[in-house]
Design a protein around this motif. Sequence first.
Motif, PDB file in Angstrom:
ATOM      1  N   LYS A 167       4.057   1.758   4.794  1.00 24.29           N
ATOM      2  CA  LYS A 167       4.264   2.308   3.441  1.00 24.29           C
ATOM      3  C   LYS A 167       5.752   2.438   3.131  1.00 24.29           C
ATOM      4  N   SER A 168       6.557   2.757   4.142  1.00 24.03           N
ATOM      5  CA  SER A 168       8.002   2.894   3.891  1.00 24.03           C
ATOM      6  C   SER A 168       8.621   1.556   3.491  1.00 24.03           C
ATOM      7  N   LEU A 169       8.130   0.459   4.051  1.00 21.57           N
ATOM      8  CA  LEU A 169       8.642  -0.857   3.669  1.00 21.57           C
ATOM      9  C   LEU A 169       8.241  -1.191   2.236  1.00 21.57           C
ATOM     10  N   PHE A 170       7.042  -0.766   1.829  1.00 25.12           N
ATOM     11  CA  PHE A 170       6.614  -0.961   0.440  1.00 25.12           C
ATOM     12  C   PHE A 170       7.605  -0.275  -0.494  1.00 25.12           C
ATOM     13  N   LYS A 171       7.970   0.966  -0.164  1.00 24.35           N
ATOM     14  CA  LYS A 171       8.876   1.736  -1.017  1.00 24.35           C
ATOM     15  C   LYS A 171      10.263   1.120  -1.075  1.00 24.35           C
ATOM     16  N   LYS A 172      10.697   0.488   0.024  1.00 24.28           N
ATOM     17  CA  LYS A 172      12.022  -0.127   0.067  1.00 24.28           C
ATOM     18  C   LYS A 172      12.060  -1.474  -0.652  1.00 24.28           C
ATOM     19  N   THR A 173      10.900  -2.037  -0.947  1.00 28.54           N
ATOM     20  CA  THR A 173      10.830  -3.388  -1.505  1.00 28.54           C
ATOM     21  C   THR A 173      10.678  -3.414  -3.014  1.00 28.54           C
ATOM     22  N   ALA A 174       9.957  -2.439  -3.567  1.00 30.67           N
ATOM     23  CA  ALA A 174       9.697  -2.449  -5.012  1.00 30.67           C
ATOM     24  C   ALA A 174       9.468  -1.027  -5.508  1.00 30.67           C
ATOM     25  N   SER A 175       9.665  -0.852  -6.805  1.00 29.22           N
ATOM     26  CA  SER A 175       9.468   0.454  -7.441  1.00 29.22           C
ATOM     27  C   SER A 175       7.995   0.676  -7.760  1.00 29.22           C
ATOM     28  N   GLN A 176       7.663   1.899  -8.062  1.00 31.99           N
ATOM     29  CA  GLN A 176       6.292   2.225  -8.458  1.00 31.99           C
ATOM     30  C   GLN A 176       5.881   1.435  -9.701  1.00 31.99           C
ATOM     31  N   LYS A 177       6.833   1.248 -10.618  1.00 34.86           N
ATOM     32  CA  LYS A 177       6.550   0.466 -11.824  1.00 34.86           C
ATOM     33  C   LYS A 177       6.155  -0.967 -11.458  1.00 34.86           C
ATOM     34  N   GLU A 178       6.861  -1.556 -10.492  1.00 34.89           N
ATOM     35  CA  GLU A 178       6.531  -2.913 -10.056  1.00 34.89           C
ATOM     36  C   GLU A 178       5.149  -2.951  -9.403  1.00 34.89           C
ATOM     37  N   TRP A 179       4.858  -1.964  -8.555  1.00 35.73           N
ATOM     38  CA  TRP A 179       3.553  -1.945  -7.877  1.00 35.73           C
ATOM     39  C   TRP A 179       2.423  -1.775  -8.879  1.00 35.73           C
ATOM     40  N   SER A 180       2.692  -1.118  -9.991  1.00 38.47           N
ATOM     41  CA  SER A 180       1.632  -0.874 -10.988  1.00 38.47           C
ATOM     42  C   SER A 180       1.292  -2.116 -11.811  1.00 38.47           C
ATOM     43  N   LEU A 181       2.027  -3.210 -11.626  1.00 34.74           N
ATOM     44  CA  LEU A 181       1.755  -4.431 -12.383  1.00 34.74           C
ATOM     45  C   LEU A 181       0.477  -5.144 -11.950  1.00 34.74           C
ATOM     46  N   SER A 182      -0.034  -4.800 -10.774  1.00 30.70           N
ATOM     47  CA  SER A 182      -1.197  -5.524 -10.253  1.00 30.70           C
ATOM     48  C   SER A 182      -2.044  -4.635  -9.354  1.00 30.70           C
ATOM     49  N   ASP A 183      -3.321  -4.949  -9.306  1.00 29.69           N
ATOM     50  CA  ASP A 183      -4.216  -4.265  -8.364  1.00 29.69           C
ATOM     51  C   ASP A 183      -4.619  -5.226  -7.238  1.00 29.69           C
ATOM     52  N   GLU A 184      -3.809  -6.258  -7.065  1.00 28.58           N
ATOM     53  CA  GLU A 184      -4.016  -7.246  -6.000  1.00 28.58           C
ATOM     54  C   GLU A 184      -3.985  -6.562  -4.635  1.00 28.58           C
ATOM     55  N   GLU A 185      -4.601  -7.170  -3.654  1.00 23.49           N
ATOM     56  CA  GLU A 185      -4.612  -6.646  -2.284  1.00 23.49           C
ATOM     57  C   GLU A 185      -3.172  -6.324  -1.883  1.00 23.49           C
ATOM     58  N   PRO A 186      -2.907  -5.094  -1.410  1.00 23.12           N
ATOM     59  CA  PRO A 186      -1.530  -4.623  -1.212  1.00 23.12           C
ATOM     60  C   PRO A 186      -0.643  -5.491  -0.319  1.00 23.12           C
ATOM     61  N   ASP A 187      -1.128  -5.944   0.834  1.00 27.37           N
ATOM     62  CA  ASP A 187      -0.267  -6.736   1.709  1.00 27.37           C
ATOM     63  C   ASP A 187       0.063  -8.091   1.098  1.00 27.37           C
ATOM     64  N   ARG A 188      -0.890  -8.696   0.442  1.00 27.29           N
ATOM     65  CA  ARG A 188      -0.640  -9.975  -0.243  1.00 27.29           C
ATOM     66  C   ARG A 188       0.393  -9.772  -1.366  1.00 27.29           C
ATOM     67  N   LEU A 189       0.234  -8.704  -2.154  1.00 28.89           N
ATOM     68  CA  LEU A 189       1.174  -8.419  -3.230  1.00 28.89           C
ATOM     69  C   LEU A 189       2.563  -8.120  -2.669  1.00 28.89           C
ATOM     70  N   PHE A 190       2.616  -7.369  -1.569  1.00 29.93           N
ATOM     71  CA  PHE A 190       3.894  -7.070  -0.932  1.00 29.93           C
ATOM     72  C   PHE A 190       4.650  -8.365  -0.633  1.00 29.93           C
ATOM     73  N   PHE A 191       3.979  -9.327  -0.013  1.00 31.78           N
ATOM     74  CA  PHE A 191       4.663 -10.561   0.363  1.00 31.78           C
ATOM     75  C   PHE A 191       4.937 -11.470  -0.835  1.00 31.78           C
ATOM     76  N   ARG A 192       4.162 -11.361  -1.889  1.00 33.32           N
ATOM     77  CA  ARG A 192       4.530 -12.068  -3.124  1.00 33.32           C
ATOM     78  C   ARG A 192       5.865 -11.538  -3.622  1.00 33.32           C
ATOM     79  N   TYR A 193       5.982 -10.201  -3.671  1.00 32.27           N
ATOM     80  CA  TYR A 193       7.219  -9.579  -4.148  1.00 32.27           C
ATOM     81  C   TYR A 193       8.393  -9.897  -3.209  1.00 32.27           C
ATOM     82  N   TRP A 194       8.193  -9.706  -1.923  1.00 37.06           N
ATOM     83  CA  TRP A 194       9.259  -9.899  -0.939  1.00 37.06           C
ATOM     84  C   TRP A 194       9.798 -11.321  -0.996  1.00 37.06           C
ATOM     85  N   THR A 195       8.900 -12.318  -0.918  1.00 40.53           N
ATOM     86  CA  THR A 195       9.366 -13.707  -0.887  1.00 40.53           C
ATOM     87  C   THR A 195       9.963 -14.132  -2.230  1.00 40.53           C
ATOM     88  N   ALA A 196       9.427 -13.615  -3.323  1.00 42.12           N
ATOM     89  CA  ALA A 196       9.986 -13.946  -4.642  1.00 42.12           C
ATOM     90  C   ALA A 196      11.410 -13.409  -4.756  1.00 42.12           C
TER      91      ALA A 196
END
Length: 187
Positions: A95-124
Amino acid sequence: MGIIYPVILPVPEKDQILSGREKVLYLSRHARKALAVSARKNGFVLTELVKDDQGAPKPFDGKCWSITHKDEYVGGVVSPARIGIDIEKIKSCSKSLFKKTASQKEWSLSDEEPDRLFFRYWTAKEAVIKANGTGIKDLLKCNVIKIMDKNRLVVGYMDNTWIVEHFFFNGHIASVVKNSKVIEWVF
């Protein structure tokens, strides 16, 4: 418009067991093979590949380039415009890596599976900062503005917007700066 050919190559099993400097050197050479394929597909001839003082690739003959490597896969891409590519294996993250990677506003853009969304954001974001020649220190300066669909999203960075395209394969994700280009993944 134009086409860009990001190339993904598998790392042979015998070479996945390398470690330390030997591994880094091998993966870098292998990623440059992917880069050479990308260049050939665009009709470009690779010349000497040089990096600046910060390790960012310098253009050759007006062409920009980017490479990425992980234990199992490497990638490379050449483009007439600024370009960045990144590959990651999709896995669970803290969860700490999620917080370091994107804001709550960014996370609210999708209800996609969290780990998949995390790596979409990270690699993008990695692809965008590579295209800008900056480092991981700028990851949080990138903001996911919009999710276009399951394979594309828009990232804001340094007063610019960047369209990034994803490619999912064998439990991994690769992302490349797309902008107005057509992407044809080579795997």
